[in-house]
Enzyme design. Structure first.
Site, PDB file in Angstrom:
ATOM      1  N   CYS A 230      13.202  12.281   6.259  1.00 22.91           N
ATOM      2  CA  CYS A 230      13.782  11.350   7.475  1.00 22.91           C
ATOM      3  C   CYS A 230      14.738  11.720   7.329  1.00 22.91           C
ATOM      4  O   CYS A 230      14.828  12.395   8.833  1.00 22.91           O
ATOM      5  CB  CYS A 230      12.805  10.541   7.273  1.00 22.91           C
ATOM      6  SG  CYS A 230      13.996   8.973   6.024  1.00 22.91           S
TER       7      CYS A 230
ATOM      8  N   GLU B 155       8.701  16.012  15.600  1.00 22.52           N
ATOM      9  CA  GLU B 155       9.464  16.015  13.910  1.00 22.52           C
ATOM     10  C   GLU B 155       8.568  17.243  13.457  1.00 22.52           C
ATOM     11  O   GLU B 155       7.393  16.971  13.298  1.00 22.52           O
ATOM     12  CB  GLU B 155       9.442  14.442  13.660  1.00 22.52           C
ATOM     13  CG  GLU B 155       9.325  14.247  12.343  1.00 22.52           C
ATOM     14  CD  GLU B 155       9.418  12.921  11.517  1.00 22.52           C
ATOM     15  OE1 GLU B 155       7.914  12.229  11.919  1.00 22.52           O
ATOM     16  OE2 GLU B 155      10.230  12.589  10.775  1.00 22.52           O
TER      17      GLU B 155
ATOM     18  N   GLU C  30       9.904   1.498   9.999  1.00 21.63           N
ATOM     19  CA  GLU C  30      11.477   2.860   9.939  1.00 21.63           C
ATOM     20  C   GLU C  30      10.134   3.556  10.144  1.00 21.63           C
ATOM     21  O   GLU C  30       9.234   3.963   9.123  1.00 21.63           O
ATOM     22  CB  GLU C  30      11.909   2.922   8.195  1.00 21.63           C
ATOM     23  CG  GLU C  30      12.537   1.399   8.290  1.00 21.63           C
ATOM     24  CD  GLU C  30      13.280   1.412   6.937  1.00 21.63           C
ATOM     25  OE1 GLU C  30      13.898   1.825   6.698  1.00 21.63           O
ATOM     26  OE2 GLU C  30      12.695   0.650   6.060  1.00 21.63           O
TER      27      GLU C  30
ATOM     28  N   LYS D  98       0.796  -1.572   0.034  1.00 19.83           N
ATOM     29  CA  LYS D  98      -0.563   0.072  -0.268  1.00 19.83           C
ATOM     30  C   LYS D  98       0.837   1.162  -0.369  1.00 19.83           C
ATOM     31  O   LYS D  98       1.695   1.618   1.165  1.00 19.83           O
ATOM     32  CB  LYS D  98      -0.996   0.086   1.169  1.00 19.83           C
ATOM     33  CG  LYS D  98      -1.904   0.879   1.299  1.00 19.83           C
ATOM     34  CD  LYS D  98      -2.586   1.093   2.482  1.00 19.83           C
ATOM     35  CE  LYS D  98      -2.078   2.778   3.698  1.00 19.83           C
ATOM     36  NZ  LYS D  98      -2.013   3.909   2.714  1.00 19.83           N
TER      37      LYS D  98
HETATM   38  P1  NAD Z   1       2.032   7.750   8.217  1.00 22.63           P
HETATM   39  O1  NAD Z   1       2.660   7.195   9.579  1.00 22.63           O
HETATM   40  O2  NAD Z   1       1.225   8.784   8.708  1.00 22.63           O
HETATM   41  O3  NAD Z   1       1.752   6.655   6.772  1.00 22.63           O
HETATM   42  C1  NAD Z   1       2.440   5.810   6.087  1.00 22.63           C
HETATM   43  C2  NAD Z   1       1.826   5.055   5.798  1.00 22.63           C
HETATM   44  O4  NAD Z   1       0.733   4.011   6.391  1.00 22.63           O
HETATM   45  C3  NAD Z   1       0.474   5.730   4.202  1.00 22.63           C
HETATM   46  O5  NAD Z   1       0.586   4.651   3.553  1.00 22.63           O
HETATM   47  C4  NAD Z   1      -0.375   5.094   5.649  1.00 22.63           C
HETATM   48  O6  NAD Z   1      -1.449   5.393   4.895  1.00 22.63           O
HETATM   49  C5  NAD Z   1      -0.291   4.258   6.175  1.00 22.63           C
HETATM   50  N1  NAD Z   1      -0.965   4.357   7.802  1.00 22.63           N
HETATM   51  C6  NAD Z   1      -1.371   5.209   8.409  1.00 22.63           C
HETATM   52  N2  NAD Z   1      -2.408   4.543   9.383  1.00 22.63           N
HETATM   53  C7  NAD Z   1      -2.282   3.284   9.668  1.00 22.63           C
HETATM   54  C8  NAD Z   1      -2.951   2.501  10.007  1.00 22.63           C
HETATM   55  N3  NAD Z   1      -3.555   2.987  11.329  1.00 22.63           N
HETATM   56  N4  NAD Z   1      -2.484   1.035   9.349  1.00 22.63           N
HETATM   57  C9  NAD Z   1      -2.174   1.026   9.331  1.00 22.63           C
HETATM   58  N5  NAD Z   1      -1.355   2.192   7.979  1.00 22.63           N
HETATM   59  C10 NAD Z   1      -1.469   3.221   8.384  1.00 22.63           C
HETATM   60  O7  NAD Z   1       3.224   8.601   7.423  1.00 22.63           O
HETATM   61  P2  NAD Z   1       3.491   9.471   6.668  1.00 22.63           P
HETATM   62  O8  NAD Z   1       2.919  10.576   6.696  1.00 22.63           O
HETATM   63  O9  NAD Z   1       3.246   9.041   5.000  1.00 22.63           O
HETATM   64  O10 NAD Z   1       5.014   9.440   6.298  1.00 22.63           O
HETATM   65  C11 NAD Z   1       6.027  10.987   7.069  1.00 22.63           C
HETATM   66  C12 NAD Z   1       6.206  10.214   8.108  1.00 22.63           C
HETATM   67  O11 NAD Z   1       7.444   8.948   8.046  1.00 22.63           O
HETATM   68  C13 NAD Z   1       7.571  10.780   8.379  1.00 22.63           C
HETATM   69  O12 NAD Z   1       7.171  10.906   9.987  1.00 22.63           O
HETATM   70  C14 NAD Z   1       8.798  10.836   8.331  1.00 22.63           C
HETATM   71  O13 NAD Z   1      10.020  11.118   9.637  1.00 22.63           O
HETATM   72  C15 NAD Z   1       8.340   9.124   8.519  1.00 22.63           C
HETATM   73  N6  NAD Z   1       9.524   8.376   7.451  1.00 22.63           N
HETATM   74  C16 NAD Z   1      10.364   7.519   7.414  1.00 22.63           C
HETATM   75  C17 NAD Z   1      11.112   7.201   7.394  1.00 22.63           C
HETATM   76  C18 NAD Z   1      12.789   6.100   7.752  1.00 22.63           C
HETATM   77  O14 NAD Z   1      13.345   5.924   6.927  1.00 22.63           O
HETATM   78  N7  NAD Z   1      12.599   5.787   8.675  1.00 22.63           N
HETATM   79  C19 NAD Z   1      11.483   7.127   5.777  1.00 22.63           C
HETATM   80  C20 NAD Z   1      10.581   7.991   5.384  1.00 22.63           C
HETATM   81  C21 NAD Z   1       9.724   8.853   6.289  1.00 22.63           C
END
Ligand code: NAD
Length: 480
Positions: free
Chosen positions: A282, A384, A248, A173
């Site tokens: 990130c 963050e 991650e 997804k």
């Molecule tokens: P998010 O957690 O809102 O969403 C990430 C994914 O999870 C999306 O596909 C979303 O639809 C899905 N999701 C949301 N709720 C869910 C649930 N209850 N169950 C399962 N899936 C669910 O994050 P975002 O806003 O899309 O991305 C930004 C975040 O990602 C920031 O915190 C950033 O630091 C982090 N990030 C981390 C890394 C890393 O390598 N550590 C890399 C990129 C981004």
């Protein structure tokens, strides 16, 4: 208007609910496509297709799987321009950045894991004269891969490539905010004859589609990249089901600048590590800690360079920062600037929305922002923000710099600038962080483990670790 479709069992399909979500172009704020608002029934169909495809995918062997993946990688590379423009349209980032970083790195992810499996070895141990122990690794089954919006195709492929290479079939997804390049990938898979059902892509909201993937009893491994709060939610569901989990998560990365560093190189790289991709990486450094003897000079030189960055049309090659990914995210970033002011911070540049002309007037642009005068423990320096906002603070000693760097709940990445070799090792050792870059930033070697510590994640990915993650190990002990 274009409709993005799910990719299930090798076919592009609409959501079973018949419901759709809007996909916005951040540069203009306008809706340009519709995304399936899928639900658990679409996930169930995808899992069925993935289970059915498993035996044939596994029996292709490493050579066959490698060839299939490389065909897809080659095709994305040939279509680089199309993918780069789509990534920019969906995310708001400059096309030039997508062309230079996102899409080539997506290709590299597929190629790296497609070729790594050709060289994977099996461990075997002679146990005195008594026995031979060998480890057999088999794919864990159907892998669930969930990715965020900031580096859409890059992180989507980072999740799916090791799973596919290991012999798993996948239900994936992408973020509902940036689904477009995953859709193009599905089209490429069909055109390149990638085996149906091996990769399934279900679009939709996290709490509906992501949660259904996490909860599905036939998905024994979840590889997730996203926010820390979502990671905790996934862990709450998956842990009692004893699923394998790789998370991650977020970061609040420190950059430690010592006065003896190569200042020109540091300034150029630190502007990049702060504002690349609008600060929505990130791994971006968001807290810059500078040795006091150099602080005032650093601040003036840094702010001058930041002021010279151009916020503009993502398709203009001269643009440094494009639009933030969504209106809600822009509001969140601006709310943090307000909070920083309330906490006593001084905004040295930026701090406001940028309104561009013509078609772009409703786009979600924010000026690159530098804030000083805040302590390590205020919310601005602990939480963050994930946008074009950095703080700068002076420090008096290495100990103080380390204490400040390590003071947040996160531990994803850190950067150290110094020409003192002993100090570089000492400080790297003292940083509680998954990655430490010394005199560089964002250099990646895919063979190395990747990921954070503390609330930045568990289950390191990258290199052999990622391939192992998607397998079950069985030790066989044979008496000699
Ligand atoms: P998010 O957690 O809102 O969403 C990430 C994914 O999870 C999306 O596909 C979303 O639809 C899905 N999701 C949301 N709720 C869910 C649930 N209850 N169950 C399962 N899936 C669910 O994050 P975002 O806003 O899309 O991305 C930004 C975040 O990602 C920031 O915190 C950033 O630091 C982090 N990030 C981390 C890394 C890393 O390598 N550590 C890399 C990129 C981004």
């Amino acid at each position: 208007m274009e409709r993005i479709l799910n990719y299930i069992g090798g076919t592009l399909t609409p959501p079973s609910s018949g419901q759709w979500l809007d996909d916005h172009a951040p540069a203009t704020g306008r809706v340009f496509a519709q995304v399936p608002d899928s639900d658990a029934s679409d996930v169930a169909e995808a899992v069925k297709a993935a289970l059915a495809a498993r035996p044939a995918w596994w029996s292709l062997g490493v050579q066959g799987r490698s060839r299939a993946m490389l065909r897809v990688a080659d095709r994305i590379e040939r279509d680089l321009e199309r993918f780069a423009k789509a990534e920019s349209l969906d995310n708001g980032k400059p096309v030039a950045l997508a062309r230079e970083v996102d899409i080539p790195r997506a290709v590299a992810n597929l190629r790296f894991f497609a070729t790594a499996i050709l060289h994977q070895h099996t461990e075997a141990h002679l146990t005195d004269e008594v026995a031979i122990n060998y480890t057999a690794r088999t794919p864990v089954g159907v892998a669930g891969c969930i990715s965020p919006w900031n580096l859409p195709l890059y992180l989507f492929t980072w999740k799916i490539a090791p799973a596919l290479a290991s012999g798993c079939t996948v239900v994936a997804k992408p973020s509902e905010i940036t689904p477009y390049t995953a859709f193009l990938l599905a089209q490429v898979c069909i055109e390149e004859g990638f085996p149906p059902g091996v990769l399934n892509i279900v679009h939709g909201l996290g709490p509906r589609v992501g949660a259904a993937i996490t909860q599905h009893p036939d998905i024994p491994a979840i590889s997730f990249t996203g926010g820390t709060r979502t990671g905790a939610e996934i862990a709450r569901t998956a842990a009692p089901m004893f699923k394998k989990l790789s998370l991650e998560l977020g970061g609040k990365n420190p950059v430690l600048v010592f006065a003896d560093c190569d200042r020109e190189e540091m300034l150029t790289t630190t502007v990049r590590s702060s504002f690349r991709n609008q600060g929505e990486i990130c791994l971006c450094g968001s807290r810059i800690l500078v040795e006091r003897s150099y602080y005032a000079e650093f601040r003036d030189a840094f702010v001058d360079r930041v002021k010279a960055l151009r916020v503009g049309d993502p398709s203009d090659p001269g643009t440094d920062l494009g639009a933030l990914v969504s209106e809600a995210h822009m509001e969140k970033v601006l709310a943090y600037v307000k909070l920083a002011r309330e906490e006593g911070g001084r905004v040295l540049c930026g701090g406001e929305r940028v309104t561009l002309k013509g078609d772009l007037a409703q786009g979600w642009y924010v000026a690159p922002t530098v804030i000083e005068g805040l302590g390590a423990h205020c919310r601005t320096n602990q939480e963050e923000i994930f946008g074009p906002v950095v703080t700068i603070q002076p420090f008096d000693s290495e100990e103080e710099a380390l204490a400040s760097a390590n003071s947040t709940p996160y531990g994803l990445a850190a950067v150290v600038w110094t020409n003192d070799l002993k100090r570089a090792h000492r400080v790297a050792d003292g940083l509680h962080s998954g990655i430490v870059w010394v005199n560089c930033w964002m250099e990646r070697d895919l063979r190395t483990p990747f990921g954070g510590v503390k609330q930045s994640g568990v289950g390191r990915e990258g290199g052999w670790e990622a391939l192992k993650f998607f397998t079950e190990a069985k030790n066989v002990c044979v008496k000699r």
